[in-house]
Scaffold this motif. Structure first.
Motif, mmCIF file in Angstrom:
data_model
loop_
_atom_site.group_PDB
_atom_site.id
_atom_site.type_symbol
_atom_site.label_atom_id
_atom_site.label_comp_id
_atom_site.label_asym_id
_atom_site.label_seq_id
_atom_site.Cartn_x
_atom_site.Cartn_y
_atom_site.Cartn_z
ATOM 1 N N GLU A 13 0.998 -1.022 -0.008
ATOM 2 C CA GLU A 13 -0.100 -0.151 0.101
ATOM 3 C C GLU A 13 0.773 1.087 -0.026
ATOM 4 O O GLU A 13 1.990 1.204 0.456
ATOM 5 N N THR A 14 0.415 2.345 -0.591
ATOM 6 C CA THR A 14 1.301 3.547 -0.831
ATOM 7 C C THR A 14 0.305 4.716 -0.278
ATOM 8 O O THR A 14 -0.885 4.462 -0.392
ATOM 9 N N VAL A 15 0.853 5.669 0.337
ATOM 10 C CA VAL A 15 0.109 6.919 0.627
ATOM 11 C C VAL A 15 -0.065 7.634 -0.472
ATOM 12 O O VAL A 15 0.812 8.299 -1.105
ATOM 13 N N LEU A 16 -1.342 7.338 -0.958
ATOM 14 C CA LEU A 16 -1.522 8.144 -2.390
ATOM 15 C C LEU A 16 -1.408 9.754 -2.365
ATOM 16 O O LEU A 16 -1.026 10.336 -3.200
ATOM 17 N N VAL A 17 -1.957 10.270 -1.333
ATOM 18 C CA VAL A 17 -2.081 11.866 -1.346
ATOM 19 C C VAL A 17 -1.281 12.230 -0.047
ATOM 20 O O VAL A 17 -1.795 11.879 1.121
ATOM 21 N N PRO A 18 -0.093 13.004 -0.032
ATOM 22 C CA PRO A 18 0.564 13.176 1.192
ATOM 23 C C PRO A 18 -0.453 14.279 2.058
ATOM 24 O O PRO A 18 -1.269 15.034 1.298
ATOM 25 N N VAL A 27 -5.764 8.412 2.359
ATOM 26 C CA VAL A 27 -6.214 7.511 1.491
ATOM 27 C C VAL A 27 -5.123 6.646 1.116
ATOM 28 O O VAL A 27 -3.714 7.187 0.996
ATOM 29 N N GLY A 28 -5.077 5.352 1.155
ATOM 30 C CA GLY A 28 -4.204 4.592 0.647
ATOM 31 C C GLY A 28 -4.573 3.940 -0.498
ATOM 32 O O GLY A 28 -5.603 3.529 -0.869
ATOM 33 N N ALA A 29 -3.412 3.138 -1.235
ATOM 34 C CA ALA A 29 -3.889 2.399 -2.462
ATOM 35 C C ALA A 29 -2.818 1.441 -2.843
ATOM 36 O O ALA A 29 -1.614 1.516 -2.246
ATOM 37 N N GLN A 30 -3.127 0.625 -3.533
ATOM 38 C CA GLN A 30 -2.459 -0.640 -3.949
ATOM 39 C C GLN A 30 -2.678 -0.285 -5.602
ATOM 40 O O GLN A 30 -3.732 -0.230 -6.215
ATOM 41 N N ILE A 31 -1.160 -0.257 -6.302
ATOM 42 C CA ILE A 31 -1.252 0.199 -7.804
ATOM 43 C C ILE A 31 -0.396 -0.937 -8.523
ATOM 44 O O ILE A 31 0.603 -1.250 -8.052
ATOM 45 N N SER A 110 -5.184 6.742 -17.329
ATOM 46 C CA SER A 110 -4.419 6.555 -18.971
ATOM 47 C C SER A 110 -3.810 7.998 -19.309
ATOM 48 O O SER A 110 -4.859 8.710 -19.482
ATOM 49 N N PRO A 111 -2.661 8.134 -19.282
ATOM 50 C CA PRO A 111 -1.474 7.100 -19.039
ATOM 51 C C PRO A 111 -1.398 6.915 -17.676
ATOM 52 O O PRO A 111 -2.037 7.393 -16.627
ATOM 53 N N PRO A 112 -0.720 6.068 -17.260
ATOM 54 C CA PRO A 112 -0.562 5.700 -15.934
ATOM 55 C C PRO A 112 -0.188 6.731 -14.703
ATOM 56 O O PRO A 112 0.866 7.664 -15.299
ATOM 57 N N LEU A 113 -0.721 6.806 -13.491
ATOM 58 C CA LEU A 113 -0.636 7.893 -12.701
ATOM 59 C C LEU A 113 0.189 7.122 -11.606
ATOM 60 O O LEU A 113 -0.270 6.780 -10.409
ATOM 61 N N VAL A 114 1.341 7.020 -12.008
ATOM 62 C CA VAL A 114 2.573 6.576 -11.071
ATOM 63 C C VAL A 114 3.740 7.557 -11.011
ATOM 64 O O VAL A 114 4.814 7.090 -10.456
ATOM 65 N N GLY A 115 3.836 8.790 -11.357
ATOM 66 C CA GLY A 115 4.730 9.770 -11.189
ATOM 67 C C GLY A 115 4.823 10.434 -10.066
ATOM 68 O O GLY A 115 5.807 11.199 -9.961
ATOM 69 N N ASP A 116 3.872 10.334 -9.111
ATOM 70 C CA ASP A 116 4.135 11.162 -7.680
ATOM 71 C C ASP A 116 5.069 10.277 -6.848
ATOM 72 O O ASP A 116 5.378 9.255 -7.001
ATOM 73 N N PRO A 117 5.851 11.158 -6.001
ATOM 74 C CA PRO A 117 6.791 10.748 -4.955
ATOM 75 C C PRO A 117 6.314 9.740 -4.146
ATOM 76 O O PRO A 117 5.014 9.422 -3.668
ATOM 77 N N GLY A 118 7.162 8.524 -4.453
ATOM 78 C CA GLY A 118 6.732 7.296 -3.305
ATOM 79 C C GLY A 118 5.983 6.306 -4.296
ATOM 80 O O GLY A 118 6.032 4.875 -3.771
ATOM 81 N N VAL A 119 5.154 6.623 -5.212
ATOM 82 C CA VAL A 119 4.228 5.607 -5.979
ATOM 83 C C VAL A 119 4.945 4.757 -6.645
ATOM 84 O O VAL A 119 4.592 3.427 -6.542
ATOM 85 N N ILE A 120 5.894 5.030 -7.500
ATOM 86 C CA ILE A 120 6.809 4.205 -8.291
ATOM 87 C C ILE A 120 7.291 3.139 -7.237
ATOM 88 O O ILE A 120 7.536 1.810 -7.804
ATOM 89 N N ASP A 121 7.806 3.381 -6.159
ATOM 90 C CA ASP A 121 8.378 2.572 -5.134
ATOM 91 C C ASP A 121 7.469 1.535 -4.729
ATOM 92 O O ASP A 121 7.967 0.406 -4.419
ATOM 93 N N GLY A 134 9.789 2.364 -21.721
ATOM 94 C CA GLY A 134 8.853 3.455 -22.486
ATOM 95 C C GLY A 134 7.755 3.874 -21.684
ATOM 96 O O GLY A 134 6.948 4.724 -22.020
ATOM 97 N N VAL A 135 7.624 3.367 -20.451
ATOM 98 C CA VAL A 135 6.654 4.064 -19.653
ATOM 99 C C VAL A 135 6.951 5.517 -19.016
ATOM 100 O O VAL A 135 7.950 5.397 -18.550
ATOM 101 N N THR A 136 6.127 6.294 -19.320
ATOM 102 C CA THR A 136 6.266 7.767 -18.593
ATOM 103 C C THR A 136 5.143 7.866 -17.388
ATOM 104 O O THR A 136 3.670 7.768 -17.784
ATOM 105 N N GLY A 137 5.465 8.093 -16.320
ATOM 106 C CA GLY A 137 4.605 8.042 -15.190
ATOM 107 C C GLY A 137 4.143 9.457 -14.881
ATOM 108 O O GLY A 137 4.883 10.481 -14.926
#
Length: 171
Positions: A13-18, A27-31, A110-121, A134-137
């Motif tokens: 789980e990631t903290v989606l919104v600081p 809010v927590g999320a699994q992505i 779409s495209p993937p929302l994985v560019g926020d700090p900590g999300v990609i981790d 080729g993925v741009t978060g």
């Protein structure tokens, strides 16, 4: 190496919104994500109230449990269990869980929302290793000049939308 499937129980789980972008709750999320889309299971706790934000990604949502108010620019609505809704690409939006229970959403971006700090981790890439290059978060942006309170006041004091039994969408 191929990683095209995963069990939800294996996704951290990631903290989606600081916290600095919230007026209350959490809010927590699994992505999981691929080259063109991310999919998340997000749980917004009671009192969750985000600040207006936008992202260069279209968003589709399905409410699995609970309910929340969703605000998009100068419109808004109450989304309940079983509802689907869309946030257009680059639209300023936010939400508020005003009930006593959490709201659980299945969200696709779409495209993937994985560019926020900590999300990609914590997000899991469902791709072959040669595809990942080729993925741009996409990341969220948090404008400071949007009057959230005025928009909410207008929408929350509005009547019911004709024939729907739902809070009105006001533009």
């Amino acid at each position: 190496m191929t990683s095209l499937n995963v069990s939800l129980s294996e996704i951290q789980e990631t903290v989606l919104v600081p916290a600095k972008y919230l007026s209350g709750g959490s809010v927590g999320a699994q992505i999981a994500y691929g080259k063109d889309v991310s999919l998340m299971l997000a749980t917004r706790e009671p009192g969750y109230h985000s600040k207006p934000h936008l992202h260069d990604a279209e968003q589709l949502n399905y409410v699995l449990e609970g309910e929340l108010y969703v605000f998009v620019e100068s419109t808004g609505f109450l989304a309940k269990k079983g509802d689907l809704f869309r946030i257009p690409r680059n639209a300023v939006h936010w939400s508020w869980v005003r009930g006593n229970g959490p709201c659980v959403l299945l969200e696709a971006h779409s495209p993937p929302l994985v560019g926020d700090p900590g999300v990609i981790d914590t997000a899991v890439a469902l791709m072959n290793s040669d595809e990942r290059a080729g993925v741009t978060g996409i990341a969220s942006q948090w404008p400071t000049d949007f009057d959230r309170d005025a928009a909410e006041s207008k929408i929350l004091r509005s009547g019911r939308a004709p024939g729907s039994g739902r809070k009105a969408v006001v533009s």
